[in-house]
Design a protein around this motif. Structure first.
Motif, PDB file in Angstrom:
ATOM      1  N   PHE A 144       2.213  27.781  38.170  1.00  0.00           N
ATOM      2  CA  PHE A 144       1.511  28.233  39.372  1.00  0.00           C
ATOM      3  C   PHE A 144       0.601  27.119  39.875  1.00  0.00           C
ATOM      4  O   PHE A 144      -0.018  26.417  39.082  1.00  0.00           O
ATOM      5  CB  PHE A 144       0.648  29.465  39.055  1.00  0.00           C
ATOM      6  CG  PHE A 144       1.412  30.627  38.489  1.00  0.00           C
ATOM      7  CD1 PHE A 144       1.975  31.582  39.328  1.00  0.00           C
ATOM      8  CD2 PHE A 144       1.588  30.764  37.115  1.00  0.00           C
ATOM      9  CE1 PHE A 144       2.690  32.656  38.801  1.00  0.00           C
ATOM     10  CE2 PHE A 144       2.303  31.839  36.591  1.00  0.00           C
ATOM     11  CZ  PHE A 144       2.856  32.783  37.430  1.00  0.00           C
ATOM     12  N   LYS A 145       0.513  27.029  41.182  1.00  0.00           N
ATOM     13  CA  LYS A 145      -0.437  26.063  41.756  1.00  0.00           C
ATOM     14  C   LYS A 145      -1.433  26.792  42.645  1.00  0.00           C
ATOM     15  O   LYS A 145      -1.029  27.644  43.450  1.00  0.00           O
ATOM     16  CB  LYS A 145       0.310  25.002  42.568  1.00  0.00           C
ATOM     17  CG  LYS A 145      -0.619  23.881  43.068  1.00  0.00           C
ATOM     18  CD  LYS A 145       0.166  22.700  43.639  1.00  0.00           C
ATOM     19  CE  LYS A 145       0.500  22.897  45.104  1.00  0.00           C
ATOM     20  NZ  LYS A 145       1.349  21.810  45.623  1.00  0.00           N
ATOM     21  N   PHE A 146      -2.698  26.454  42.484  1.00  0.00           N
ATOM     22  CA  PHE A 146      -3.711  27.037  43.362  1.00  0.00           C
ATOM     23  C   PHE A 146      -4.508  25.939  44.049  1.00  0.00           C
ATOM     24  O   PHE A 146      -4.445  24.772  43.675  1.00  0.00           O
ATOM     25  CB  PHE A 146      -4.617  28.018  42.598  1.00  0.00           C
ATOM     26  CG  PHE A 146      -5.370  27.457  41.420  1.00  0.00           C
ATOM     27  CD1 PHE A 146      -4.764  27.358  40.170  1.00  0.00           C
ATOM     28  CD2 PHE A 146      -6.685  27.047  41.547  1.00  0.00           C
ATOM     29  CE1 PHE A 146      -5.470  26.864  39.073  1.00  0.00           C
ATOM     30  CE2 PHE A 146      -7.404  26.556  40.454  1.00  0.00           C
ATOM     31  CZ  PHE A 146      -6.787  26.458  39.213  1.00  0.00           C
ATOM     32  N   VAL A 183      -3.192  22.215  40.415  1.00  0.00           N
ATOM     33  CA  VAL A 183      -4.093  22.431  41.547  1.00  0.00           C
ATOM     34  C   VAL A 183      -3.802  21.395  42.630  1.00  0.00           C
ATOM     35  O   VAL A 183      -3.256  20.331  42.361  1.00  0.00           O
ATOM     36  CB  VAL A 183      -5.585  22.326  41.163  1.00  0.00           C
ATOM     37  CG1 VAL A 183      -5.959  23.372  40.131  1.00  0.00           C
ATOM     38  CG2 VAL A 183      -5.952  20.923  40.703  1.00  0.00           C
ATOM     39  N   ASP A 184      -4.189  21.751  43.853  1.00  0.00           N
ATOM     40  CA  ASP A 184      -4.040  20.843  44.987  1.00  0.00           C
ATOM     41  C   ASP A 184      -5.383  20.710  45.691  1.00  0.00           C
ATOM     42  O   ASP A 184      -5.969  21.705  46.123  1.00  0.00           O
ATOM     43  CB  ASP A 184      -2.988  21.404  45.955  1.00  0.00           C
ATOM     44  CG  ASP A 184      -2.546  20.386  46.994  1.00  0.00           C
ATOM     45  OD1 ASP A 184      -3.232  19.360  47.152  1.00  0.00           O
ATOM     46  OD2 ASP A 184      -1.508  20.625  47.650  1.00  0.00           O
ATOM     47  N   GLY A 185      -5.867  19.463  45.788  1.00  0.00           N
ATOM     48  CA  GLY A 185      -7.139  19.206  46.464  1.00  0.00           C
ATOM     49  C   GLY A 185      -6.981  18.889  47.938  1.00  0.00           C
ATOM     50  O   GLY A 185      -7.983  18.805  48.659  1.00  0.00           O
ATOM     51  N   GLY A 235       1.655  12.228  47.571  1.00  0.00           N
ATOM     52  CA  GLY A 235       2.649  11.515  48.371  1.00  0.00           C
ATOM     53  C   GLY A 235       3.359  12.343  49.414  1.00  0.00           C
ATOM     54  O   GLY A 235       4.265  11.846  50.079  1.00  0.00           O
ATOM     55  N   GLU A 236       2.939  13.606  49.605  1.00  0.00           N
ATOM     56  CA  GLU A 236       3.711  14.454  50.523  1.00  0.00           C
ATOM     57  C   GLU A 236       3.730  13.926  51.954  1.00  0.00           C
ATOM     58  O   GLU A 236       4.683  14.151  52.679  1.00  0.00           O
ATOM     59  CB  GLU A 236       3.167  15.897  50.482  1.00  0.00           C
ATOM     60  CG  GLU A 236       1.760  16.035  51.025  1.00  0.00           C
ATOM     61  CD  GLU A 236       1.164  17.423  50.725  1.00  0.00           C
ATOM     62  OE1 GLU A 236       1.103  17.798  49.550  1.00  0.00           O
ATOM     63  OE2 GLU A 236       0.764  18.108  51.662  1.00  0.00           O
ATOM     64  N   GLN A 237       2.669  13.231  52.366  1.00  0.00           N
ATOM     65  CA  GLN A 237       2.645  12.749  53.756  1.00  0.00           C
ATOM     66  C   GLN A 237       3.291  11.377  53.914  1.00  0.00           C
ATOM     67  O   GLN A 237       3.454  10.908  55.042  1.00  0.00           O
ATOM     68  CB  GLN A 237       1.202  12.650  54.266  1.00  0.00           C
ATOM     69  CG  GLN A 237       0.323  13.843  53.975  1.00  0.00           C
ATOM     70  CD  GLN A 237       0.724  15.108  54.696  1.00  0.00           C
ATOM     71  OE1 GLN A 237       1.570  15.072  55.604  1.00  0.00           O
ATOM     72  NE2 GLN A 237       0.159  16.215  54.300  1.00  0.00           N
ATOM     73  N   PHE A 285       9.317  17.572  44.329  1.00  0.00           N
ATOM     74  CA  PHE A 285       9.249  17.603  45.793  1.00  0.00           C
ATOM     75  C   PHE A 285       8.158  18.531  46.310  1.00  0.00           C
ATOM     76  O   PHE A 285       7.951  19.630  45.770  1.00  0.00           O
ATOM     77  CB  PHE A 285      10.580  18.046  46.397  1.00  0.00           C
ATOM     78  CG  PHE A 285      11.612  16.961  46.429  1.00  0.00           C
ATOM     79  CD1 PHE A 285      11.409  15.818  47.196  1.00  0.00           C
ATOM     80  CD2 PHE A 285      12.776  17.063  45.694  1.00  0.00           C
ATOM     81  CE1 PHE A 285      12.360  14.807  47.228  1.00  0.00           C
ATOM     82  CE2 PHE A 285      13.728  16.063  45.713  1.00  0.00           C
ATOM     83  CZ  PHE A 285      13.521  14.933  46.482  1.00  0.00           C
ATOM     84  N   HIS A 286       7.490  18.071  47.348  1.00  0.00           N
ATOM     85  CA  HIS A 286       6.602  18.931  48.127  1.00  0.00           C
ATOM     86  C   HIS A 286       7.501  19.805  48.994  1.00  0.00           C
ATOM     87  O   HIS A 286       8.329  19.299  49.750  1.00  0.00           O
ATOM     88  CB  HIS A 286       5.711  18.054  49.012  1.00  0.00           C
ATOM     89  CG  HIS A 286       4.925  18.799  50.042  1.00  0.00           C
ATOM     90  ND1 HIS A 286       5.292  18.822  51.380  1.00  0.00           N
ATOM     91  CD2 HIS A 286       3.802  19.537  49.939  1.00  0.00           C
ATOM     92  CE1 HIS A 286       4.393  19.538  52.044  1.00  0.00           C
ATOM     93  NE2 HIS A 286       3.494  19.983  51.207  1.00  0.00           N
ATOM     94  N   ALA A 287       7.371  21.110  48.863  1.00  0.00           N
ATOM     95  CA  ALA A 287       8.196  22.016  49.674  1.00  0.00           C
ATOM     96  C   ALA A 287       7.350  23.217  50.062  1.00  0.00           C
ATOM     97  O   ALA A 287       7.665  24.361  49.753  1.00  0.00           O
ATOM     98  CB  ALA A 287       9.443  22.439  48.899  1.00  0.00           C
TER      99      ALA A 287
END
Ligand SMILES: [Mg+2]
Length: 380
Positions: A144-146, A183-185, A235-237, A285-287
């Protein structure tokens, strides 16, 4: 086999592409979501005129040709539009060879683990734990990512104390289990704050820290990745391949997270994955834009030698007003036992919904129309 027709079906958030080759074979793809009307304009102005008449079986060469012909416009909207061409050509290739894309790419199977990805900064710590448990019970998610901080938030928080509470509460809820927490900042922190948050994450047993610092500040992200034990991802952008070479060569991130559609489709995503492989870095991958990008990412991740543990899977219902995932394409993606089984249907293995297409704005570029004006330059 020449590309003779390129059609787009555009709604506000998402545009579908249909390619037709000269033998009548077809494939469906999708441009990158958001501002789909702009991507569609770029598609018909900058992409289609250079792609029509080219050999649609040489996907990488066609994509490179369009890029080299549009060398003054290498930015995000060209990539977003080219993603539609590239993914439609992969679908056509799969249908021609009667193989799913994952098999065309050499994967041994099409079952890919996914992590449940929260997009919410409004949700409370207890609310997130409840949601993760419910989704874990229903679909078998084991990762899980929050969200923490604020998007490009200059060290801010959604409300005072939310981030430490999220880290503590979610971490404690799954402590001692085999559940993986990320987690994602979203570009929130300077180095000092990122290190402080990073130590909290490590103490709470969180296993990945995404985009701790403004993503364009490579030196800051690298400094954080170096200092912390927890792997730093991002790196998603980044859609510029030399940027990826630099990021991997100088260890800006530990885990590479390109977005298959932002970067310009399968062919270019494979190049990023190759760059990452050269630096012994996994690719996840960022999706986040729940649409066909998730499906494309799963097919490609199935085939990557350096695939990370999970692909992202957006758990927010109806992330786009015009994409209800159960009506946008069929069959819809189904998560079972924490993974998506892609099946053996050719190409991407899905068909866009007829009603969705009928309600979209249709536009076409055709080789026949172009040839009356000028001949396309062939790939050398
Ligand atoms: Mg992210």
């Amino acid at each position: 086999m020449r590309i003779v027709r390129l059609e787009t079906f555009t709604r506000p958030f998402v545009a579908i592409v249909r390619v037709t080759l000269e033998d009548g074979s077809q494939g469906f793809g999708q441009m990158s979501p958001y501002h789909a009307d702009i991507s569609t304009e770029v598609f018909h102005r900058l992409v289609a005129p250079k792609a029509l008449g080219q050999d649609g079986t040489r996907i990488e060469a066609v994509v490179e040709h369009v890029f080299s012909e549009q060398l003054k416009f290498p930015g995000t909207f060209l990539c977003r539009a080219i993603a539609g061409l590239d993914t439609a050509l992969w679908d056509a290739a799969g249908k021609r060879e009667e193989k799913p894309v994952w098999a065309l790419l050499g994967a041994g199977g099409g079952v890919v683990p996914v992590y449940a990805s929260s997009m919410s900064r409004e949700i409370t710590p207890d609310g997130e734990v409840e949601r993760f448990r419910r989704l874990g019970d229903a679909y078998g998610f084991r990762a899980f990512k929050f969200r923490i901080g604020q998007k490009n938030g200059r060290n801010g928080d959604a409300w005072e104390g939310r981030t430490p509470a999220m880290i503590r509460t979610v971490g404690e809820a799954f402590a001692g289990t085999r559940v993986k927490l990320l987690v994602d900042g979203n570009s929130c922190y300077d180095v000092e704050h990122a290190l402080r948050i990073g130590r909290m994450l490590e103490d709470a047993g969180i296993s990945q820290f995404e985009e701790p610092c403004p993503y364009w500040q490579y030196d800051d992200t690298r400094a954080v990745a170096r200092e912390l034990d927890i792997p730093v991802s991002g790196g998603e952008q980044d859609n510029y391949l030399p940027a990826w070479q630099y990021m991997v060569a100088t260890d800006v991130v530990d885990v590479c997270q390109p977005d298959l559609c932002y970067v310009g489709g399968v062919s270019r995503a494979l190049k990023v994955a190759k760059i990452a492989e050269g630096g012994n870095k996994p690719v996840m991958f960022h999706a986040a834009n729940s649409s066909l990008v998730t499906l494309f990412s799963l097919h490609v991740m199935a085939a990557l030698p350096n695939a990370g543990s999970h692909c992202e899977f957006n758990i927010e219902p109806n992330a786009f007003h015009d994409v209800s995932l159960d009506r946008f394409f069929s069959p819809p993606l189904a998560v079972d036992d924490g993974a998506v089984a892609l099946g053996d249907a050719p190409g991407w293995g899905v068909a866009p919904d007829d009603d969705w297409l009928a309600g979209a704005q249709w536009r076409e570029s055709a080789l026949a129309d172009m040839e009356t004006r000028h001949a396309g330059k062939a790939i050398s």
